[in-house]
Design a protein around this motif. Structure first.
Motif, PDB file in Angstrom:
ATOM      1  N   UNK A  99       0.836  -1.004  -0.066  1.00  0.00           N
ATOM      2  CA  UNK A  99       0.237  -0.175   0.050  1.00  0.00           C
ATOM      3  C   UNK A  99       0.845   1.289  -0.039  1.00  0.00           C
ATOM      4  N   UNK A 100       1.634   1.169   0.903  1.00  0.00           N
ATOM      5  CA  UNK A 100       2.745   2.536   1.094  1.00  0.00           C
ATOM      6  C   UNK A 100       3.453   2.859  -0.456  1.00  0.00           C
ATOM      7  N   UNK A 101       3.943   1.633  -0.856  1.00  0.00           N
ATOM      8  CA  UNK A 101       4.546   1.682  -2.308  1.00  0.00           C
ATOM      9  C   UNK A 101       3.800   1.979  -3.234  1.00  0.00           C
ATOM     10  N   UNK A 102       2.395   1.680  -3.390  1.00  0.00           N
ATOM     11  CA  UNK A 102       1.505   2.046  -4.472  1.00  0.00           C
ATOM     12  C   UNK A 102       1.148   3.434  -4.176  1.00  0.00           C
ATOM     13  N   UNK A 103       1.147   4.024  -3.092  1.00  0.00           N
ATOM     14  CA  UNK A 103       0.908   5.311  -2.832  1.00  0.00           C
ATOM     15  C   UNK A 103       2.091   6.352  -2.854  1.00  0.00           C
ATOM     16  N   UNK A 104       3.307   5.747  -3.040  1.00  0.00           N
ATOM     17  CA  UNK A 104       4.431   6.310  -3.249  1.00  0.00           C
ATOM     18  C   UNK A 104       4.869   7.252  -2.112  1.00  0.00           C
ATOM     19  N   UNK A 105       4.827   6.598  -1.082  1.00  0.00           N
ATOM     20  CA  UNK A 105       5.277   7.072   0.253  1.00  0.00           C
ATOM     21  C   UNK A 105       6.506   6.941   0.688  1.00  0.00           C
ATOM     22  N   UNK A 106       7.078   7.866   1.464  1.00  0.00           N
ATOM     23  CA  UNK A 106       8.534   7.569   1.731  1.00  0.00           C
ATOM     24  C   UNK A 106       8.401   6.198   2.968  1.00  0.00           C
ATOM     25  N   UNK A 107       9.598   5.802   3.265  1.00  0.00           N
ATOM     26  CA  UNK A 107       9.584   4.807   4.222  1.00  0.00           C
ATOM     27  C   UNK A 107       8.982   4.982   5.434  1.00  0.00           C
ATOM     28  N   UNK A 108       8.966   6.108   6.155  1.00  0.00           N
ATOM     29  CA  UNK A 108       8.514   6.647   7.215  1.00  0.00           C
ATOM     30  C   UNK A 108       7.056   6.384   7.407  1.00  0.00           C
ATOM     31  N   UNK A 109       6.470   6.577   6.009  1.00  0.00           N
ATOM     32  CA  UNK A 109       4.981   6.536   5.970  1.00  0.00           C
ATOM     33  C   UNK A 109       4.464   4.953   6.139  1.00  0.00           C
ATOM     34  N   UNK A 110       5.403   4.044   5.794  1.00  0.00           N
ATOM     35  CA  UNK A 110       5.119   2.663   5.981  1.00  0.00           C
ATOM     36  C   UNK A 110       5.218   2.236   7.592  1.00  0.00           C
ATOM     37  N   UNK A 111       6.072   2.815   8.101  1.00  0.00           N
ATOM     38  CA  UNK A 111       6.372   2.534   9.411  1.00  0.00           C
ATOM     39  C   UNK A 111       5.243   3.123  10.259  1.00  0.00           C
ATOM     40  N   UNK A 112       4.959   4.479   9.853  1.00  0.00           N
ATOM     41  CA  UNK A 112       3.939   5.157  10.810  1.00  0.00           C
ATOM     42  C   UNK A 112       2.615   4.339  10.512  1.00  0.00           C
ATOM     43  N   UNK A 113       2.485   3.850   9.440  1.00  0.00           N
ATOM     44  CA  UNK A 113       1.135   3.222   8.915  1.00  0.00           C
ATOM     45  C   UNK A 113       1.011   1.891  10.011  1.00  0.00           C
ATOM     46  N   UNK A 114       2.307   1.124   9.874  1.00  0.00           N
ATOM     47  CA  UNK A 114       2.336  -0.313  10.645  1.00  0.00           C
ATOM     48  C   UNK A 114       2.166   0.232  12.255  1.00  0.00           C
ATOM     49  N   UNK A 115       2.904   1.152  12.559  1.00  0.00           N
ATOM     50  CA  UNK A 115       2.650   1.591  14.208  1.00  0.00           C
ATOM     51  C   UNK A 115       1.264   1.932  14.569  1.00  0.00           C
TER      52      UNK A 115
END
Length: 155
Positions: free
Chosen positions: A118-134
């Motif tokens: 999802x974060x890759x599809x949305x073109x988020x930075x790595x911190x976006x992945x970690x924030x969504x996971x947290x």
């Protein structure tokens, strides 16, 4: 648009796969714990092994070996003070806990993959992945804790 919707659905589905085993394990282990109530006093009266010094963790293989040895000695002591039926119930309790831990761990890996996609599809930075996971971990933990009532509670 549809692909984005599908990715969000996979994200939520992945984290629901984590929440489900956590809730189910809590229900099953609460039921198992009620059968262990007679064993609890005996286990609590049996002194657990002393804690291993943190310094041993500078040498992890040695620390693991010493920890396993202490645990084996504790189990041997429990076998002396508990009946065969009590030991069987205790072993079953831990087997159920281990099984649900494996299921929830596998689901967590799937959820992490879906979150990454999802974060890759949305073109988020790595911190976006970690924030969504947290956020997902905190939300699941919070909901699980908020909805849990101890089986012996009167509320």
């Amino acid at each position: 648009m549809l692909e984005t919707l599908i990715r969000w659905a996979a994200f939520f589905g992945g984290w629901l796969l984590v929440a489900g085993p956590l809730v189910q394990s809590r229900l099953e282990l609460d039921a198992e714990a009620s059968e262990l109530s007679g064993i609890r006093a005996t286990v609590e009266a049996t002194a657990p092994p002393s804690r291993l010094s943190r310094w041993w963790w500078l040498f992890p293989p040695v620390a693991v070996y010493l920890t396993r040895r202490r645990q084996a000695a504790y189990v041997a002591t429990l076998r002396e003070v508990l009946t065969a039926e009590q030991m069987s119930k205790l072993a079953h309790f831990f087997a159920v806990a281990r099984a649900w831990l494996l299921v929830a761990s596998g689901a967590a890996l799937i959820a992490l993959k879906e979150t990454y996609e999802l974060s890759h599809h949305q073109h988020w930075e790595p911190w976006g992945f970690w924030a969504l996971t947290a956020f997902a971990v905190i939300a699941i933990g919070g909901l699980n804790t908020a909805t849990w009532k101890r089986p012996d509670s009167r509320t």
